[in-house]
Design a protein around this motif. Structure first.
Motif, PDB file in Angstrom:
ATOM      1  N   UNK B  81      -0.693   3.459  -7.385  1.00 11.47           N
ATOM      2  CA  UNK B  81      -1.797   2.924  -6.572  1.00 11.47           C
ATOM      3  C   UNK B  81      -2.701   4.019  -6.007  1.00 11.47           C
ATOM      4  N   UNK B  82      -2.638   5.204  -6.577  1.00  9.89           N
ATOM      5  CA  UNK B  82      -3.382   6.332  -6.003  1.00  9.89           C
ATOM      6  C   UNK B  82      -4.870   6.055  -5.844  1.00  9.89           C
ATOM      7  N   UNK B  83      -5.410   5.225  -6.708  1.00  8.88           N
ATOM      8  CA  UNK B  83      -6.845   4.938  -6.633  1.00  8.88           C
ATOM      9  C   UNK B  83      -7.152   3.728  -5.740  1.00  8.88           C
ATOM     10  N   UNK B  84      -6.110   3.052  -5.265  1.00  7.59           N
ATOM     11  CA  UNK B  84      -6.333   1.806  -4.518  1.00  7.59           C
ATOM     12  C   UNK B  84      -6.460   2.009  -3.010  1.00  7.59           C
ATOM     13  N   UNK B  85      -6.033   3.173  -2.516  1.00 11.18           N
ATOM     14  CA  UNK B  85      -6.101   3.388  -1.067  1.00 11.18           C
ATOM     15  C   UNK B  85      -7.551   3.632  -0.650  1.00 11.18           C
ATOM     16  N   UNK B  86      -7.903   3.143   0.541  1.00 12.56           N
ATOM     17  CA  UNK B  86      -9.272   3.289   1.042  1.00 12.56           C
ATOM     18  C   UNK B  86      -9.542   4.759   1.400  1.00 12.56           C
ATOM     19  N   UNK B  87     -10.649   5.306   0.955  1.00 13.07           N
ATOM     20  CA  UNK B  87     -10.976   6.684   1.335  1.00 13.07           C
ATOM     21  C   UNK B  87     -11.015   6.827   2.860  1.00 13.07           C
ATOM     22  N   UNK B  88     -10.467   7.921   3.343  1.00 17.09           N
ATOM     23  CA  UNK B  88     -10.428   8.159   4.786  1.00 17.09           C
ATOM     24  C   UNK B  88      -9.235   7.523   5.475  1.00 17.09           C
ATOM     25  N   UNK B  89      -8.459   6.750   4.715  1.00 20.26           N
ATOM     26  CA  UNK B  89      -7.340   6.045   5.356  1.00 20.26           C
ATOM     27  C   UNK B  89      -6.104   6.937   5.445  1.00 20.26           C
ATOM     28  N   UNK B  90      -5.152   6.450   6.221  1.00 16.75           N
ATOM     29  CA  UNK B  90      -3.870   7.137   6.396  1.00 16.75           C
ATOM     30  C   UNK B  90      -2.778   6.365   5.659  1.00 16.75           C
ATOM     31  N   UNK B  91      -1.962   7.091   4.917  1.00 17.28           N
ATOM     32  CA  UNK B  91      -0.791   6.489   4.273  1.00 17.28           C
ATOM     33  C   UNK B  91       0.445   7.169   4.841  1.00 17.28           C
ATOM     34  N   UNK B 109      -5.636  11.169  -3.878  1.00 20.99           N
ATOM     35  CA  UNK B 109      -6.906  11.891  -3.835  1.00 20.99           C
ATOM     36  C   UNK B 109      -7.078  12.578  -2.465  1.00 20.99           C
ATOM     37  N   UNK B 110      -7.897  13.632  -2.400  1.00 24.75           N
ATOM     38  CA  UNK B 110      -8.046  14.386  -1.150  1.00 24.75           C
ATOM     39  C   UNK B 110      -8.583  13.543   0.002  1.00 24.75           C
ATOM     40  N   UNK B 111      -9.251  12.441  -0.324  1.00 29.01           N
ATOM     41  CA  UNK B 111      -9.825  11.602   0.736  1.00 29.01           C
ATOM     42  C   UNK B 111      -8.773  10.750   1.450  1.00 29.01           C
ATOM     43  N   UNK B 112      -7.554  10.727   0.916  1.00 29.93           N
ATOM     44  CA  UNK B 112      -6.494   9.906   1.526  1.00 29.93           C
ATOM     45  C   UNK B 112      -5.469  10.834   2.177  1.00 29.93           C
ATOM     46  N   UNK B 113      -5.249  10.621   3.473  1.00 33.47           N
ATOM     47  CA  UNK B 113      -4.311  11.452   4.225  1.00 33.47           C
ATOM     48  C   UNK B 113      -2.901  10.879   4.076  1.00 33.47           C
ATOM     49  N   UNK B 114      -1.910  11.752   4.032  1.00 34.54           N
ATOM     50  CA  UNK B 114      -0.522  11.286   3.993  1.00 34.54           C
ATOM     51  C   UNK B 114       0.293  12.054   5.029  1.00 34.54           C
ATOM     52  N   UNK B 115       0.987  11.314   5.870  1.00 33.54           N
ATOM     53  CA  UNK B 115       1.910  11.896   6.851  1.00 33.54           C
ATOM     54  C   UNK B 115       3.277  11.280   6.627  1.00 33.54           C
ATOM     55  N   UNK B 116       4.253  12.100   6.305  1.00 31.87           N
ATOM     56  CA  UNK B 116       5.602  11.582   6.121  1.00 31.87           C
ATOM     57  C   UNK B 116       6.176  11.122   7.449  1.00 31.87           C
ATOM     58  N   UNK B 117       6.936  10.035   7.417  1.00 27.58           N
ATOM     59  CA  UNK B 117       7.490   9.478   8.656  1.00 27.58           C
ATOM     60  C   UNK B 117       8.913   8.993   8.413  1.00 27.58           C
ATOM     61  N   UNK B 118       9.780   9.261   9.356  1.00 22.10           N
ATOM     62  CA  UNK B 118      11.157   8.751   9.304  1.00 22.10           C
ATOM     63  C   UNK B 118      11.537   8.250  10.686  1.00 22.10           C
ATOM     64  N   UNK B 119      11.400   6.935  10.900  1.00 17.19           N
ATOM     65  CA  UNK B 119      11.875   6.382  12.172  1.00 17.19           C
ATOM     66  C   UNK B 119      13.402   6.318  12.117  1.00 17.19           C
ATOM     67  N   UNK B 120      14.080   6.981  13.057  1.00 16.81           N
ATOM     68  CA  UNK B 120      15.545   7.061  12.981  1.00 16.81           C
ATOM     69  C   UNK B 120      16.175   5.807  13.584  1.00 16.81           C
ATOM     70  N   UNK B 121      15.943   4.704  12.888  1.00 18.80           N
ATOM     71  CA  UNK B 121      16.441   3.426  13.378  1.00 18.80           C
ATOM     72  C   UNK B 121      16.859   2.586  12.181  1.00 18.80           C
TER      73      UNK B 121
END
Lengths: 286, 286
Positions: B81-91, B109-121
């Motif tokens: 789905x790399x092309x399906x995320x909205x530019x400027x959005x956060x994944x 793509x560079x326009x999509x930000x990614x922050x890894x997350x692990x909720x310890x629950x």
């Protein structure tokens, strides 16, 4: 005439029993402590109906004596006070090992009944200030009666367990108790302290979830108590630890092998056993 | 215009997030599932504000996408789905390993930000029917931002964590996350299944207390998920298990030796570490 339950030792377990047994049938709950400060705390916080330092006087009036002291102290106490228990009375204990206790109880005169007892409850804290009356709710109470134990005394223990809110009463032999408890209780404590021995312990703060808290909770244990419990049950406990280390090694090997299918099959087997066991986690209990 | 948080995968974690994030700022919570039955359940139980099967349409409108699917599925999903995320959005995601996920996110793509997350629950159950909005209360939320992650996105994740009731937000690198989580989380699960592999398991019913329930609770694990988590972190996990087995063996030896003084000293050391760690047991949390 009013009957008396005397609780010797007002620590975490004795204090909790003294709180929880108040109002049980027509018994008066008398706590015995070694230090005046503990007696004062018990009196001012309503831990039991009475509290005293005078153990011998209390024992002579006790219809039921519950020894809530460490295993070695329990054995010593039975020998030291063998002549002080009231004839016809019931003596019981709360120790997490039973063979050594039942052997120690042989010193009692024939007129005094002894039923070994292990309420499967507690916390990682100790002392009367951590006692709470709800401690025994939903817990198993394990009894190791003698062959000659009076049925009326066993029935009394069962009514007490019900009053405490115990889930059930399980009767067994001392040897069987000690073999199983090595697995279900003692090994859990060795796991907890061993996990805390890892040098990563302090750097992992901020990265723990409920599985870590659940597994390591009991590592903050009462050292003199658990030294005795482990030592008095060493053969059974070391056998359990050997099995655990084999089972851990089997997982270690399959993970290291990179064989995901084998790992998945192994996890399916183990997790299915857990589901069959159908035992709720502590946070799911009411 | 109304903003949207799209949650892909309405299982235990995704469903709980969809419940817990309702009402967060001016975001509408949209759940995406693969099965109509899950969509129907979400709609009828108020799990999120909307639910749909149409993943591509949802992604194109998402200001934030939270992937709540297994690690390998997460990596595959990002590529598909790399092309399906909205530019400027956060994944972001919720996986219990981070190195493999952050590597998988490089396809974006560079326009999509990614922050890894692990909720310890989490719990030992799975599926939307076990979801509950309180799941994240008092939990740590671990973030592995990229160097180039937008500060506004990190701040958004922090506000989300606060809204979920998390205890705190911990930022780290994927490698450090995976090394520590091998110890605090993965090893707890291997301990739990290994304990349940003991042939005594079923005969011990009636003899378990809270230490056994606490340690083995997580053995009823989600097999495909944990197979992936263990496999993707095998070197760190096997190293932890080796240390654990050494620490267990050290206890086994001192117990077998009969040297009570040495055992008492060892227990004093370990239990003191646990007390210094000052981490409440799960049943002591509000």
């Amino acid at each position: 005439m009013e009957k008396k339950i005397v609780i010797v030792g007002l620590g975490l377990i004795g204090g909790s029993l003294a709180l929880a047994l108040k109002g049980f049938e027509d018994y008066r709950i008398v706590g015995v402590a070694r230090r005046q400060a503990t007696v004062d705390y018990a009196l001012s916080h309503g831990v039991g109906d009475e509290a005293t330092l005078d153990v011998t006087a209390a024992l002579r009036q006790a219809d039921v004596t519950i020894l809530c002291i460490n295993p070695e102290d329990t054995v010593d106490f039975l020998a030291a006070h063998r002549e002080d228990f009231k004839p016809g009375s019931l003596v019981t204990d709360v120790c997490g090992i039973k063979t050594a206790i039942m052997e120690g109880a042989r010193v009692l005169p024939p007129s005094v009944d002894f039923i070994g007892c292990h309420p499967m409850a507690g916390t990682e804290f100790s002392g009367i200030e951590h006692a709470f009356g709800e401690m025994f709710r939903h817990s198993h109470m394990i009894l190791t009666p003698r062959e000659e134990s009076h049925p009326a005394h066993i029935a009394l223990m069962e009514r007490m367990a019900e009053y405490l809110g115990c889930r059930d009463v399980v009767k067994t032999t001392p040897a069987r108790h000690d073999a199983i408890i090595a697995y279900t209780s003692q090994m859990m404590h060795i796991i907890a302290v061993s996990v805390c021995d890892d040098e990563s312990l302090f750097t992992c703060k901020g990265y723990e979830g409920s599985s870590f808290r659940g597994c390591t909770r009991v590592a903050a244990l009462d050292v003199p108590l658990w030294t005795q419990l482990f030592s008095l049950n060493a053969p059974a406990l070391t056998a359990c630890l050997d099995t655990l280390m084999e089972n851990l090694k089997a997982y270690r090997e399959v993970i290291a092998s990179g064989d995901e299918k084998a790992l998945e099959e192994k996890l399916t087997w183990s997790s299915q056993r857990k589901r069959e066991m159908d035992l709720p986690g502590p946070d799911l209990l009411a």
